[in-house]
Scaffold this motif. Structure first.
Motif, PDB file in Angstrom:
ATOM      1  N   GLY A  25      56.649  14.793  70.611  1.00 35.44           N
ATOM      2  CA  GLY A  25      56.182  14.062  69.435  1.00 35.44           C
ATOM      3  C   GLY A  25      54.909  13.280  69.681  1.00 35.44           C
ATOM      4  O   GLY A  25      54.676  12.259  69.046  1.00 35.44           O
ATOM      5  N   TYR A  26      54.062  13.746  70.567  1.00 31.15           N
ATOM      6  CA  TYR A  26      52.806  13.065  70.872  1.00 31.15           C
ATOM      7  C   TYR A  26      51.761  13.482  69.837  1.00 31.15           C
ATOM      8  O   TYR A  26      51.430  14.644  69.706  1.00 31.15           O
ATOM      9  CB  TYR A  26      52.332  13.434  72.283  1.00 31.15           C
ATOM     10  CG  TYR A  26      51.200  12.584  72.779  1.00 31.15           C
ATOM     11  CD1 TYR A  26      51.445  11.373  73.411  1.00 31.15           C
ATOM     12  CD2 TYR A  26      49.882  12.985  72.607  1.00 31.15           C
ATOM     13  CE1 TYR A  26      50.405  10.581  73.867  1.00 31.15           C
ATOM     14  CE2 TYR A  26      48.833  12.207  73.059  1.00 31.15           C
ATOM     15  CZ  TYR A  26      49.100  11.006  73.680  1.00 31.15           C
ATOM     16  OH  TYR A  26      48.072  10.222  74.137  1.00 31.15           O
ATOM     17  N   ARG A  27      51.258  12.514  69.083  1.00 33.05           N
ATOM     18  CA  ARG A  27      50.328  12.805  67.990  1.00 33.05           C
ATOM     19  C   ARG A  27      48.887  12.586  68.439  1.00 33.05           C
ATOM     20  O   ARG A  27      48.567  11.591  69.076  1.00 33.05           O
ATOM     21  CB  ARG A  27      50.636  11.917  66.784  1.00 33.05           C
ATOM     22  CG  ARG A  27      49.802  12.301  65.557  1.00 33.05           C
ATOM     23  CD  ARG A  27      50.346  11.696  64.293  1.00 33.05           C
ATOM     24  NE  ARG A  27      51.681  12.153  63.963  1.00 33.05           N
ATOM     25  CZ  ARG A  27      51.956  13.292  63.330  1.00 33.05           C
ATOM     26  NH1 ARG A  27      50.986  14.110  62.982  1.00 33.05           N
ATOM     27  NH2 ARG A  27      53.196  13.612  63.047  1.00 33.05           N
ATOM     28  N   ILE A  28      48.044  13.558  68.076  1.00 37.70           N
ATOM     29  CA  ILE A  28      46.605  13.447  68.338  1.00 37.70           C
ATOM     30  C   ILE A  28      45.839  13.783  67.063  1.00 37.70           C
ATOM     31  O   ILE A  28      46.350  14.470  66.186  1.00 37.70           O
ATOM     32  CB  ILE A  28      46.139  14.392  69.477  1.00 37.70           C
ATOM     33  CG1 ILE A  28      46.317  15.852  69.074  1.00 37.70           C
ATOM     34  CG2 ILE A  28      46.848  14.067  70.779  1.00 37.70           C
ATOM     35  CD1 ILE A  28      45.555  16.816  69.943  1.00 37.70           C
ATOM     36  N   GLY A  29      44.619  13.305  66.963  1.00 35.09           N
ATOM     37  CA  GLY A  29      43.763  13.637  65.834  1.00 35.09           C
ATOM     38  C   GLY A  29      43.240  15.058  65.973  1.00 35.09           C
ATOM     39  O   GLY A  29      43.045  15.558  67.080  1.00 35.09           O
ATOM     40  N   LEU A  63      47.683  13.831  57.962  1.00 35.47           N
ATOM     41  CA  LEU A  63      47.845  12.440  58.362  1.00 35.47           C
ATOM     42  C   LEU A  63      46.654  12.086  59.246  1.00 35.47           C
ATOM     43  O   LEU A  63      46.539  12.597  60.366  1.00 35.47           O
ATOM     44  CB  LEU A  63      49.157  12.269  59.135  1.00 35.47           C
ATOM     45  CG  LEU A  63      49.445  10.899  59.717  1.00 35.47           C
ATOM     46  CD1 LEU A  63      49.605   9.862  58.614  1.00 35.47           C
ATOM     47  CD2 LEU A  63      50.719  10.958  60.552  1.00 35.47           C
ATOM     48  N   PRO A  64      45.726  11.271  58.747  1.00 36.15           N
ATOM     49  CA  PRO A  64      44.578  10.891  59.570  1.00 36.15           C
ATOM     50  C   PRO A  64      45.041  10.200  60.858  1.00 36.15           C
ATOM     51  O   PRO A  64      46.000   9.420  60.842  1.00 36.15           O
ATOM     52  CB  PRO A  64      43.809   9.915  58.677  1.00 36.15           C
ATOM     53  CG  PRO A  64      44.248  10.226  57.291  1.00 36.15           C
ATOM     54  CD  PRO A  64      45.685  10.661  57.419  1.00 36.15           C
ATOM     55  N   TRP A  65      44.343  10.500  61.960  1.00 40.46           N
ATOM     56  CA  TRP A  65      44.735   9.942  63.247  1.00 40.46           C
ATOM     57  C   TRP A  65      43.510   9.887  64.149  1.00 40.46           C
ATOM     58  O   TRP A  65      42.721  10.828  64.175  1.00 40.46           O
ATOM     59  CB  TRP A  65      45.813  10.836  63.876  1.00 40.46           C
ATOM     60  CG  TRP A  65      46.675  10.146  64.870  1.00 40.46           C
ATOM     61  CD1 TRP A  65      46.546  10.165  66.230  1.00 40.46           C
ATOM     62  CD2 TRP A  65      47.816   9.348  64.596  1.00 40.46           C
ATOM     63  NE1 TRP A  65      47.539   9.432  66.814  1.00 40.46           N
ATOM     64  CE2 TRP A  65      48.338   8.915  65.827  1.00 40.46           C
ATOM     65  CE3 TRP A  65      48.457   8.955  63.429  1.00 40.46           C
ATOM     66  CZ2 TRP A  65      49.460   8.109  65.928  1.00 40.46           C
ATOM     67  CZ3 TRP A  65      49.573   8.158  63.530  1.00 40.46           C
ATOM     68  CH2 TRP A  65      50.068   7.742  64.759  1.00 40.46           C
ATOM     69  N   TYR A  70      42.857  14.966  60.140  1.00 39.54           N
ATOM     70  CA  TYR A  70      44.158  15.617  60.324  1.00 39.54           C
ATOM     71  C   TYR A  70      44.742  15.223  61.667  1.00 39.54           C
ATOM     72  O   TYR A  70      44.064  14.615  62.495  1.00 39.54           O
ATOM     73  CB  TYR A  70      43.995  17.144  60.258  1.00 39.54           C
ATOM     74  CG  TYR A  70      43.290  17.593  59.021  1.00 39.54           C
ATOM     75  CD1 TYR A  70      43.962  17.678  57.810  1.00 39.54           C
ATOM     76  CD2 TYR A  70      41.938  17.907  59.043  1.00 39.54           C
ATOM     77  CE1 TYR A  70      43.307  18.072  56.652  1.00 39.54           C
ATOM     78  CE2 TYR A  70      41.271  18.297  57.896  1.00 39.54           C
ATOM     79  CZ  TYR A  70      41.959  18.380  56.707  1.00 39.54           C
ATOM     80  OH  TYR A  70      41.318  18.763  55.565  1.00 39.54           O
ATOM     81  N   SER A  71      46.006  15.598  61.881  1.00 42.39           N
ATOM     82  CA  SER A  71      46.619  15.325  63.176  1.00 42.39           C
ATOM     83  C   SER A  71      47.600  16.429  63.540  1.00 42.39           C
ATOM     84  O   SER A  71      48.042  17.211  62.695  1.00 42.39           O
ATOM     85  CB  SER A  71      47.328  13.967  63.164  1.00 42.39           C
ATOM     86  OG  SER A  71      48.337  13.925  62.183  1.00 42.39           O
ATOM     87  N   LEU A  72      47.908  16.492  64.830  1.00 47.40           N
ATOM     88  CA  LEU A  72      48.855  17.453  65.385  1.00 47.40           C
ATOM     89  C   LEU A  72      49.962  16.700  66.103  1.00 47.40           C
ATOM     90  O   LEU A  72      49.693  15.717  66.804  1.00 47.40           O
ATOM     91  CB  LEU A  72      48.159  18.379  66.388  1.00 47.40           C
ATOM     92  CG  LEU A  72      47.124  19.339  65.832  1.00 47.40           C
ATOM     93  CD1 LEU A  72      46.216  19.844  66.952  1.00 47.40           C
ATOM     94  CD2 LEU A  72      47.810  20.495  65.131  1.00 47.40           C
ATOM     95  N   ASN A  73      51.187  17.153  65.945  1.00 48.43           N
ATOM     96  CA  ASN A  73      52.339  16.586  66.638  1.00 48.43           C
ATOM     97  C   ASN A  73      52.687  17.559  67.765  1.00 48.43           C
ATOM     98  O   ASN A  73      53.096  18.687  67.502  1.00 48.43           O
ATOM     99  CB  ASN A  73      53.491  16.428  65.649  1.00 48.43           C
ATOM    100  CG  ASN A  73      54.616  15.611  66.210  1.00 48.43           C
ATOM    101  OD1 ASN A  73      54.580  15.162  67.346  1.00 48.43           O
ATOM    102  ND2 ASN A  73      55.635  15.422  65.403  1.00 48.43           N
ATOM    103  N   LEU A  74      52.500  17.136  69.011  1.00 45.17           N
ATOM    104  CA  LEU A  74      52.589  18.032  70.156  1.00 45.17           C
ATOM    105  C   LEU A  74      53.718  17.677  71.116  1.00 45.17           C
ATOM    106  O   LEU A  74      54.199  16.546  71.126  1.00 45.17           O
ATOM    107  CB  LEU A  74      51.273  17.983  70.947  1.00 45.17           C
ATOM    108  CG  LEU A  74      49.988  18.235  70.175  1.00 45.17           C
ATOM    109  CD1 LEU A  74      48.787  18.009  71.089  1.00 45.17           C
ATOM    110  CD2 LEU A  74      49.977  19.625  69.590  1.00 45.17           C
TER     111      LEU A  74
END
Length: 97
Positions: A25-29, A63-65, A70-74
């Motif tokens: 669940g690590y989120r990045i832009g 989801l801005p990040w 946008y963002s990615l949940n990794l």
């Protein structure tokens, strides 16, 4: 991130996890909307890793990040690195008509 200004589809995202713990669940832009393929995961069994991989890559959320639209949940592998590349480029819709 390596961004190609002339060919957006050649943009690459590099994410490193220098801890011995997998990060779920690590989120990045992300600069572009759409699906990102995982080109490399240093924790893959093929490279002698423990096998913490993201099967199928990841798709952006609106989801801005980190200053990006946008963002990615990794899932990040322990003591490893992943390289992601957009599968297809989606242009943001213009708000003016």
């Amino acid at each position: 991130m390596r961004k190609n200004l002339e060919r957006e589809e050649e943009t690459l995202i590099f994410v490193c996890n220098f801890t011995p713990i997998p990060r779920n669940g690590y989120r990045i832009g992300a600069p572009l909307a759409g699906h990102y393929d995982q080109l490399l995961n240093s924790d893959d069994w093929r490279y002698g890793g423990s096998g913490v991989v993201m099967e199928g890559g990841a798709t952006t959320d609106e989801l801005p990040w980190q200053g990006l639209q946008y963002s990615l949940n990794l899932t990040l592998p322990p003591l490893g690195m992943v390289v992601l590349k957009p599968q297809s480029v989606s242009k943001p819709q213009s708000s003016s008509q």
